[in-house]
Scaffold this motif. Structure first.
Motif, short mmCIF file in Angstrom:
data_model
loop_
_atom_site.label_atom_id
_atom_site.label_comp_id
_atom_site.label_asym_id
_atom_site.label_seq_id
_atom_site.Cartn_x
_atom_site.Cartn_y
_atom_site.Cartn_z
N CYS A 1 0.86 -1.18 0.00
CA CYS A 1 0.00 0.00 0.00
C CYS A 1 0.90 1.23 0.00
O CYS A 1 1.67 1.44 0.95
CB CYS A 1 -0.92 0.00 1.22
N THR A 2 0.82 2.03 -1.06
CA THR A 2 1.69 3.20 -1.19
C THR A 2 1.01 4.50 -0.80
O THR A 2 1.66 5.48 -0.47
CB THR A 2 2.21 3.32 -2.63
N ARG A 3 -0.33 4.53 -0.87
CA ARG A 3 -1.09 5.72 -0.49
C ARG A 3 -2.38 5.30 0.20
O ARG A 3 -2.99 4.31 -0.20
CB ARG A 3 -1.43 6.56 -1.73
N SER A 4 -2.78 6.06 1.20
CA SER A 4 -4.00 5.74 1.93
C SER A 4 -4.73 7.03 2.30
O SER A 4 -4.13 7.93 2.88
CB SER A 4 -3.68 4.95 3.20
N THR A 5 -6.00 7.09 1.94
CA THR A 5 -6.83 8.25 2.27
C THR A 5 -7.98 7.80 3.15
O THR A 5 -8.68 6.85 2.82
CB THR A 5 -7.38 8.92 1.00
N ALA A 6 -8.16 8.48 4.27
CA ALA A 6 -9.25 8.17 5.19
C ALA A 6 -10.41 9.13 4.96
O ALA A 6 -10.21 10.34 4.86
CB ALA A 6 -8.77 8.28 6.64
N LEU A 7 -11.60 8.60 4.87
CA LEU A 7 -12.82 9.41 4.73
C LEU A 7 -13.55 9.43 6.06
O LEU A 7 -13.85 8.39 6.64
CB LEU A 7 -13.73 8.82 3.65
N ARG A 8 -13.82 10.65 6.55
CA ARG A 8 -14.56 10.83 7.80
C ARG A 8 -15.76 11.75 7.54
O ARG A 8 -15.70 12.60 6.65
CB ARG A 8 -13.68 11.47 8.88
N HIS A 9 -16.79 11.60 8.36
CA HIS A 9 -17.93 12.51 8.25
C HIS A 9 -17.51 13.92 8.68
O HIS A 9 -17.79 14.90 7.98
CB HIS A 9 -19.10 12.03 9.10
N GLN A 10 -16.84 14.01 9.82
CA GLN A 10 -16.28 15.26 10.31
C GLN A 10 -14.88 14.98 10.85
O GLN A 10 -14.49 13.81 10.99
CB GLN A 10 -17.16 15.87 11.41
N VAL A 11 -14.15 16.03 11.18
CA VAL A 11 -12.74 15.87 11.58
C VAL A 11 -12.59 14.91 12.75
O VAL A 11 -11.68 14.08 12.77
CB VAL A 11 -12.14 17.25 11.95
N GLU A 12 -13.50 14.99 13.74
CA GLU A 12 -13.37 14.14 14.94
C GLU A 12 -14.14 12.83 14.83
O GLU A 12 -14.16 12.05 15.78
CB GLU A 12 -13.87 14.93 16.17
N SER A 13 -14.79 12.60 13.71
CA SER A 13 -15.58 11.37 13.55
C SER A 13 -14.68 10.17 13.27
O SER A 13 -13.54 10.32 12.84
CB SER A 13 -16.57 11.53 12.40
N LYS A 14 -15.24 8.98 13.46
CA LYS A 14 -14.48 7.78 13.13
C LYS A 14 -14.36 7.65 11.62
O LYS A 14 -15.13 8.24 10.86
CB LYS A 14 -15.18 6.54 13.71
N ILE A 15 -13.39 6.89 11.19
CA ILE A 15 -13.15 6.69 9.76
C ILE A 15 -14.28 5.85 9.16
O ILE A 15 -14.62 4.78 9.68
CB ILE A 15 -11.79 6.03 9.53
N ILE A 16 -14.87 6.36 8.09
CA ILE A 16 -15.94 5.65 7.39
C ILE A 16 -15.35 4.63 6.42
O ILE A 16 -15.78 3.47 6.36
CB ILE A 16 -16.83 6.64 6.61
N ARG A 17 -14.41 5.09 5.61
CA ARG A 17 -13.79 4.24 4.58
C ARG A 17 -12.33 4.62 4.41
O ARG A 17 -11.93 5.77 4.65
CB ARG A 17 -14.49 4.41 3.22
N PHE A 18 -11.54 3.66 3.93
CA PHE A 18 -10.19 3.92 3.45
C PHE A 18 -10.18 3.77 1.93
O PHE A 18 -10.81 2.86 1.38
CB PHE A 18 -9.19 2.94 4.05
N PHE A 19 -9.48 4.69 1.27
CA PHE A 19 -9.20 4.57 -0.16
C PHE A 19 -7.70 4.27 -0.27
O PHE A 19 -6.87 5.16 -0.06
CB PHE A 19 -9.50 5.88 -0.90
N ASN A 20 -7.34 3.04 -0.58
CA ASN A 20 -5.93 2.65 -0.60
C ASN A 20 -5.45 2.36 -2.01
O ASN A 20 -6.19 1.83 -2.84
CB ASN A 20 -5.69 1.43 0.29
N VAL A 21 -4.18 2.68 -2.24
CA VAL A 21 -3.53 2.43 -3.52
C VAL A 21 -2.46 1.36 -3.32
O VAL A 21 -1.65 1.47 -2.38
CB VAL A 21 -2.88 3.71 -4.08
N PHE A 22 -2.45 0.36 -4.19
CA PHE A 22 -1.48 -0.73 -4.10
C PHE A 22 -0.64 -0.78 -5.36
O PHE A 22 -1.16 -0.64 -6.47
CB PHE A 22 -2.20 -2.06 -3.90
N GLU A 23 0.66 -1.00 -5.17
CA GLU A 23 1.58 -1.15 -6.29
C GLU A 23 2.51 -2.32 -6.03
O GLU A 23 2.75 -2.71 -4.88
CB GLU A 23 2.40 0.14 -6.49
N ARG A 24 3.08 -2.87 -7.08
CA ARG A 24 3.98 -4.01 -6.95
C ARG A 24 5.39 -3.58 -6.53
O ARG A 24 5.86 -2.51 -6.91
CB ARG A 24 4.11 -4.74 -8.29
#
Length: 237
Positions: free
Chosen positions: A178-201
């Protein structure tokens, strides 16, 4: 909402088991990759909305989409045909576990099914397939990605936190990092809803790039990070 109007295209979602969600559209809008990539593949396109968003963003891309559900396949096919990017979009009725082509993809992206051992519908098998790992396990997904991705290609995946950790282990076993990871939250202090991860060889011992996106600010207005991503797509901006 059975028909969703974006700024540059329309998505009919009356029939598809999986409807448009905020997290999925943010995922598609946030994908960052080489601007000169030629071929992309979406796994489990549903209504086709993610492929349509990438077709709008990347004007040179030829995008194939795989869908196992015949109803969703027909609906996404119509949505592609009714868009201005019809010539660059193709949906295939296929099981990704058996999907192989003569060419490899520079980019593969997916909002895959992730529920495991959860309560399922007794009447809607299409919805079960769309949301649960009954048919496409993380192991099968990772194997198919490895077999269809170009050597220097990128994989972009959206999953909740725990499920992403499981999927990351499957990818590591095949030589991906995993080379890049983005966390999606509803608000700054909220728990993480989803991760958007990038994978490379073959990228071992690297420092993972991280970022965060928020849907709302402290006043419950749309957050600037969300507006920035979605202003080219949503009619409310």
């Amino acid at each position: 909402m059975s028909v969703f109007q974006f700024k540059e295209f329309l998505v009919d979602q009356k029939q598809s088991p999986a409807k448009i969600t905020t997290d999925a559209t943010v995922f598609a809008a946030s994908i960052q990759t080489s601007s000169n990539f030629k071929r992309a593949l979406e796994i489990g396109t549903g209504t086709g909305v993610l492929s349509l968003m990438l077709a709008q963003r990347f004007h040179q891309a030829q995008i194939d989409a795989v869908e196992i559900n015949p109803v969703a396949f027909e609906e996404s096919k119509r949505n592609f045909k009714n868009s201005k990017w019809e010539s660059r979009l193709k949906v295939l009725l296929a099981d990704f576990k058996q999907y192989r082509t003569n060419h490899k993809y520079d980019l593969i992206f997916s909002n895959p099914p992730f529920f495991h051992n959860n309560l399922q519908s007794q009447t809607n098998q299409g919805k079960n397939t769309a949301y649960h790992t009954n048919h496409l396990s993380f192991n099968s997904l990772a194997t198919g990605l490895d077999q269809n991705l170009a050597e220097a290609g990128e994989v972009h995946i959206m999953l909740p936190s725990y499920e992403m950790s499981l999927f990351e282990e499957e990818m590591k076993s095949l030589g991906f990092q995993c080379t890049r990871s983005t966390a999606l939250r509803h608000q700054v202090e909220s728990k993480i809803i989803r991760f958007f991860n990038v994978f490379e060889r073959g990228k071992t011992e690297i420092k993972k790039e991280t970022a965060e996106i928020y849907l709302r600010d402290e006043n419950n207005n749309f957050h600037p990070s969300y507006i920035k991503l979605m202003k080219d797509f949503l009619t409310i901006f």
